[in-house]
Design a protein around this motif. Sequence first.
Motif, PDB file in Angstrom:
ATOM      1  N   LEU A   6       0.850  -1.187   0.000  1.00 13.09           N
ATOM      2  CA  LEU A   6       0.000   0.000   0.000  1.00 13.09           C
ATOM      3  C   LEU A   6       0.889   1.242   0.000  1.00 13.09           C
ATOM      4  O   LEU A   6       1.784   1.354   0.835  1.00 13.09           O
ATOM      5  N   GLY A   7       0.652   2.130  -0.937  1.00 11.83           N
ATOM      6  CA  GLY A   7       1.448   3.356  -0.961  1.00 11.83           C
ATOM      7  C   GLY A   7       0.997   4.242  -2.102  1.00 11.83           C
ATOM      8  O   GLY A   7       0.291   3.800  -3.015  1.00 11.83           O
ATOM      9  N   ALA A   8       1.438   5.488  -2.038  1.00  5.78           N
ATOM     10  CA  ALA A   8       1.050   6.484  -3.034  1.00  5.78           C
ATOM     11  C   ALA A   8       1.626   6.120  -4.406  1.00  5.78           C
ATOM     12  O   ALA A   8       2.504   5.264  -4.506  1.00  5.78           O
ATOM     13  N   PRO A   9       1.156   6.786  -5.475  1.00 11.28           N
ATOM     14  CA  PRO A   9       1.775   6.582  -6.788  1.00 11.28           C
ATOM     15  C   PRO A   9       3.259   6.933  -6.730  1.00 11.28           C
ATOM     16  O   PRO A   9       3.618   8.014  -6.274  1.00 11.28           O
ATOM     17  N   GLY A  10       4.111   5.996  -7.150  1.00  9.10           N
ATOM     18  CA  GLY A  10       5.554   6.236  -7.114  1.00  9.10           C
ATOM     19  C   GLY A  10       6.209   5.818  -5.810  1.00  9.10           C
ATOM     20  O   GLY A  10       7.423   5.940  -5.646  1.00  9.10           O
ATOM     21  N   ALA A  11       5.448   5.279  -4.871  1.00 10.86           N
ATOM     22  CA  ALA A  11       6.021   4.882  -3.572  1.00 10.86           C
ATOM     23  C   ALA A  11       7.008   3.722  -3.709  1.00 10.86           C
ATOM     24  O   ALA A  11       7.859   3.522  -2.843  1.00 10.86           O
ATOM     25  N   GLY A  12       6.872   2.944  -4.792  1.00 15.79           N
ATOM     26  CA  GLY A  12       7.787   1.820  -4.992  1.00 15.79           C
ATOM     27  C   GLY A  12       7.115   0.456  -4.928  1.00 15.79           C
ATOM     28  O   GLY A  12       7.787  -0.572  -4.842  1.00 15.79           O
ATOM     29  N   LYS A  13       5.776   0.434  -5.021  1.00 18.41           N
ATOM     30  CA  LYS A  13       5.039  -0.823  -4.917  1.00 18.41           C
ATOM     31  C   LYS A  13       5.457  -1.812  -6.017  1.00 18.41           C
ATOM     32  O   LYS A  13       5.748  -2.973  -5.745  1.00 18.41           O
ATOM     33  N   GLY A  14       5.448  -1.338  -7.257  1.00 18.16           N
ATOM     34  CA  GLY A  14       5.767  -2.222  -8.382  1.00 18.16           C
ATOM     35  C   GLY A  14       7.199  -2.733  -8.308  1.00 18.16           C
ATOM     36  O   GLY A  14       7.457  -3.921  -8.554  1.00 18.16           O
ATOM     37  N   THR A  15       8.122  -1.857  -7.953  1.00 20.09           N
ATOM     38  CA  THR A  15       9.539  -2.229  -7.846  1.00 20.09           C
ATOM     39  C   THR A  15       9.714  -3.340  -6.822  1.00 20.09           C
ATOM     40  O   THR A  15      10.381  -4.348  -7.073  1.00 20.09           O
ATOM     41  N   GLN A  16       9.104  -3.172  -5.660  1.00 20.43           N
ATOM     42  CA  GLN A  16       9.264  -4.168  -4.594  1.00 20.43           C
ATOM     43  C   GLN A  16       8.460  -5.427  -4.898  1.00 20.43           C
ATOM     44  O   GLN A  16       8.904  -6.539  -4.557  1.00 20.43           O
ATOM     45  N   ALA A  17       7.315  -5.282  -5.545  1.00 22.69           N
ATOM     46  CA  ALA A  17       6.515  -6.466  -5.893  1.00 22.69           C
ATOM     47  C   ALA A  17       7.283  -7.350  -6.876  1.00 22.69           C
ATOM     48  O   ALA A  17       7.283  -8.580  -6.748  1.00 22.69           O
ATOM     49  N   GLN A  18       7.983  -6.742  -7.833  1.00 22.97           N
ATOM     50  CA  GLN A  18       8.784  -7.545  -8.779  1.00 22.97           C
ATOM     51  C   GLN A  18       9.858  -8.319  -8.032  1.00 22.97           C
ATOM     52  O   GLN A  18      10.140  -9.481  -8.341  1.00 22.97           O
ATOM     53  N   ARG A  19      10.462  -7.682  -7.029  1.00 23.38           N
ATOM     54  CA  ARG A  19      11.516  -8.374  -6.267  1.00 23.38           C
ATOM     55  C   ARG A  19      10.956  -9.520  -5.441  1.00 23.38           C
ATOM     56  O   ARG A  19      11.570 -10.587  -5.343  1.00 23.38           O
ATOM     57  N   LEU A  20       9.777  -9.299  -4.832  1.00 22.47           N
ATOM     58  CA  LEU A  20       9.163 -10.368  -4.026  1.00 22.47           C
ATOM     59  C   LEU A  20       8.721 -11.525  -4.913  1.00 22.47           C
ATOM     60  O   LEU A  20       8.761 -12.684  -4.508  1.00 22.47           O
ATOM     61  N   GLN A  21       8.299 -11.185  -6.116  1.00 26.82           N
ATOM     62  CA  GLN A  21       7.906 -12.224  -7.063  1.00 26.82           C
ATOM     63  C   GLN A  21       9.122 -13.112  -7.352  1.00 26.82           C
ATOM     64  O   GLN A  21       9.034 -14.337  -7.322  1.00 26.82           O
TER      65      GLN A  21
END
Length: 216
Positions: A6-21
């Motif tokens: 959960l975070g604002a646009p640009g908080a880094g959700k996609g970046t971290q989700a790719q790493r967790l994947q």
Amino acid sequence: MILILLGAPGAGKGTQAQRLQDSRGLVQLSTGDMLRAAVAAGTDVGKKAKEVMERGELVSDDIMTGIISDRLDQPDCANGVILDGFPRTEAQAEALDNMLNDKKLSLNAVIEMKTDDAVLVERVTGRYTCANCGAGYHDSFLKPAKEGVCDKCGGQEFTRRSDDNAETVTSRLKAYHAQTAPLLPYYKGKGILKQVDGMAEINEVTRQIEAELQNI
Ligand code: ADP
Ligand code: ADP
Ligand code: ZN
């Protein structure tokens, strides 16, 4: 495991989700990516979503919960998922609780990526993605090792999102504060909210998330 970033646009959700994947074998479910694919394919959902997304507003709760419910039923999600961009409203959060209940699944953790609004315009306007594999980059903060060549797949074509401009980011931030931030007390009340410092350097954010997941 079912996780929400959960975070604002640009908080880094996609970046971290790719790493967790990659590190945990979870599947990243990015509702933004799903909607962009629907827009590109010209589906009914895509037609409804296109202009809403261009304005930086939120697509309807019914559409979003339908998309996520269908996606969770697919076999690749059986090992667990990272929800990236969903839920974004209290109605979506309640619908998620109900659907997980029906599917006999449960939410393990909600990770808030805390950021100051001041950094987000630069994060979002400098963002680009490998057109071949979807790996995310940034003009200043995350460059590929060799300029113009994707680290992950060697691809040389990159794309930028049409909504990643300063004006739309302002509306998306307003939507975040008005409609999504109320989810923080909602999940805090359920005792599953964790926080990481989204202002930290990318590897440090990954470390903090991994540390939180150790306790689950
Ligand atoms: P979100 O999915 O939350 O909108 P992204 O993960 O796409 O955000 O990140 C937005 C941009 O900022 C991307 O270009 C990404 O490379 C970069 N970025 C992500 N996390 C950080 C960080 N901790 N510090 C600096 N830049 C970051
Ligand atoms: P970011 O995290 O960078 O703000 P996303 O890629 O998650 O962007 O979302 C892009 C756009 O797609 C949003 O501005 C919104 O219009 C739409 N969208 C994505 N997820 C949802 C959702 N769960 N509910 C409503 N609209 C959504
Ligand atoms: Zn690539």
